[in-house]
Scaffold this active site. Sequence first.
Site, mmCIF file in Angstrom:
data_model
loop_
_atom_site.group_PDB
_atom_site.id
_atom_site.type_symbol
_atom_site.label_atom_id
_atom_site.label_comp_id
_atom_site.label_asym_id
_atom_site.label_seq_id
_atom_site.Cartn_x
_atom_site.Cartn_y
_atom_site.Cartn_z
ATOM 1 N N ARG A 256 84.287 52.011 0.174
ATOM 2 C CA ARG A 256 83.209 52.990 0.004
ATOM 3 C C ARG A 256 83.812 54.386 -0.141
ATOM 4 O O ARG A 256 83.770 55.203 0.772
ATOM 5 C CB ARG A 256 82.228 52.896 1.168
ATOM 6 C CG ARG A 256 81.603 51.533 1.311
ATOM 7 C CD ARG A 256 80.420 51.542 2.246
ATOM 8 N NE ARG A 256 79.207 51.973 1.544
ATOM 9 C CZ ARG A 256 78.033 52.138 2.122
ATOM 10 N NH1 ARG A 256 77.901 51.929 3.434
ATOM 11 N NH2 ARG A 256 76.984 52.506 1.432
ATOM 12 N N TYR B 91 79.041 52.231 7.557
ATOM 13 C CA TYR B 91 78.252 51.135 8.095
ATOM 14 C C TYR B 91 78.093 51.297 9.611
ATOM 15 O O TYR B 91 78.868 51.996 10.267
ATOM 16 C CB TYR B 91 78.930 49.778 7.830
ATOM 17 C CG TYR B 91 78.976 49.376 6.379
ATOM 18 C CD1 TYR B 91 77.826 48.931 5.735
ATOM 19 C CD2 TYR B 91 80.161 49.420 5.658
ATOM 20 C CE1 TYR B 91 77.870 48.539 4.409
ATOM 21 C CE2 TYR B 91 80.215 49.036 4.332
ATOM 22 C CZ TYR B 91 79.055 48.589 3.709
ATOM 23 O OH TYR B 91 79.109 48.213 2.399
ATOM 24 N N GLN C 297 82.238 54.186 -6.422
ATOM 25 C CA GLN C 297 80.785 54.064 -6.345
ATOM 26 C C GLN C 297 80.203 53.253 -7.493
ATOM 27 O O GLN C 297 79.246 52.502 -7.313
ATOM 28 C CB GLN C 297 80.148 55.453 -6.307
ATOM 29 C CG GLN C 297 80.327 56.155 -4.963
ATOM 30 C CD GLN C 297 79.669 57.524 -4.943
ATOM 31 O OE1 GLN C 297 79.287 58.057 -5.982
ATOM 32 N NE2 GLN C 297 79.541 58.102 -3.768
ATOM 33 N N ASP D 251 80.245 49.533 -6.654
ATOM 34 C CA ASP D 251 79.669 49.144 -5.366
ATOM 35 C C ASP D 251 78.459 48.231 -5.554
ATOM 36 O O ASP D 251 77.314 48.676 -5.572
ATOM 37 C CB ASP D 251 79.282 50.406 -4.586
ATOM 38 C CG ASP D 251 78.797 50.105 -3.174
ATOM 39 O OD1 ASP D 251 78.745 48.912 -2.796
ATOM 40 O OD2 ASP D 251 78.455 51.061 -2.455
ATOM 41 N N SER E 20 75.704 48.018 -2.682
ATOM 42 C CA SER E 20 74.676 49.050 -2.705
ATOM 43 C C SER E 20 73.669 48.826 -3.824
ATOM 44 O O SER E 20 72.461 48.979 -3.630
ATOM 45 C CB SER E 20 75.314 50.437 -2.850
ATOM 46 O OG SER E 20 76.033 50.781 -1.683
#
Length: 375
Positions: free
Chosen positions: A122, A227, A127, A130, A133
């Site tokens: 992360r 997280y 991004q 990812d 997500s």
Amino acid sequence: MKVLVVRETMPGERRVAATPETVAKMVAAGLEVTVEAGAGEEASFPDAAFEAAGAKVVREHAKALAAADIVLRVQPPADGDVKAMRKGALSIGFLQPATSAAAVKALAKHGVTAFSLEMVPRISRAQSMDALSSQASLAGYKAVLMAAVRLGKYFPMLMSAAGTIAPARVLVLGAGVAGLQAIATARRLGAVVEAYDVRPAVRDEVKSLGATFLELNLEAQEGQGGYAREQSDEFLAKQRELLTERVAAADVVITTAAVPGRKAPVLVTAEMVKGMRPGSVIVDLAADGGGNVELTKAGEVVEVGGVTIDGTRNVPSTIPVHASQLYARNVANLLLLMIKDGQLNLDLEDDVIKGAVVTHGGEVVNENARKMMAP
């Protein structure tokens, strides 16, 4: 380099690991792309669309696997698929090391270099890769719609000649990507929303979406990578005690709490469900990981004391078009990071590649994956 996009075989899996859009990007990068016939059918991407983007469509599954240098998929491979792949091939998909340790070990033993999209670090430059997500956002959105369908009430306040109808009250437990999207969607539908997360840092995000952040007198549980960390039994017991009243007041409860590689924490006990009004709805997005609700049955919708508990598994797959589009972009972005002049350029010192690779050179090389696989 030959790239194969496989057709998923897991029951209920409707996503595909590439779309005509990403196939075109891979072809432009000098890759030879093959798509298994019908791979995109469940996501409304016909074979003809892949061919128009420059891919070749094939029907012989095992033969295609044996010929591929790179295999793109969604779910972990079956043992037969691993055996059909050639030594030295590269695989990209969700590996789920915590629950698919056998597949991970088989990939390592067979000499496959396997990347798990759950393991993508992360960090800012990752991004676009990812997938956790991108898929969680879809799940949060769909969870609210699933609840709205089952709830025998309006979500928004309604004023009419017959009187005023109060808005539904929604409680979202866990304000990660899925939780925040659930909050936003419930607010768009007009519900009054409360949310709770063990990470106080998300308070402002929750409030910016128009929801109330529940302040509980508990220690913060911030973990690595943004997280939540795994909580103790004592913490969870106190948390449930403090949440009982808010759960009872809700018409809809959406639970999204998960710790990567661990069993989902139980946030809502059977006794808490008993305290809810008949007609209330719970959607447990952590059903695949054991469930945030004690009474959840993964893959089923059950009713207990008039309360509906929805344990639908793999919720992103119920929105296959956009789930596939986003997932395919995540996959393509990771793959193209490793492609130079049409050839594989595997830089294991790159932070993204190092973080996402799970097996290489006949071994499980990812420390986090090894921890998840530990008995």
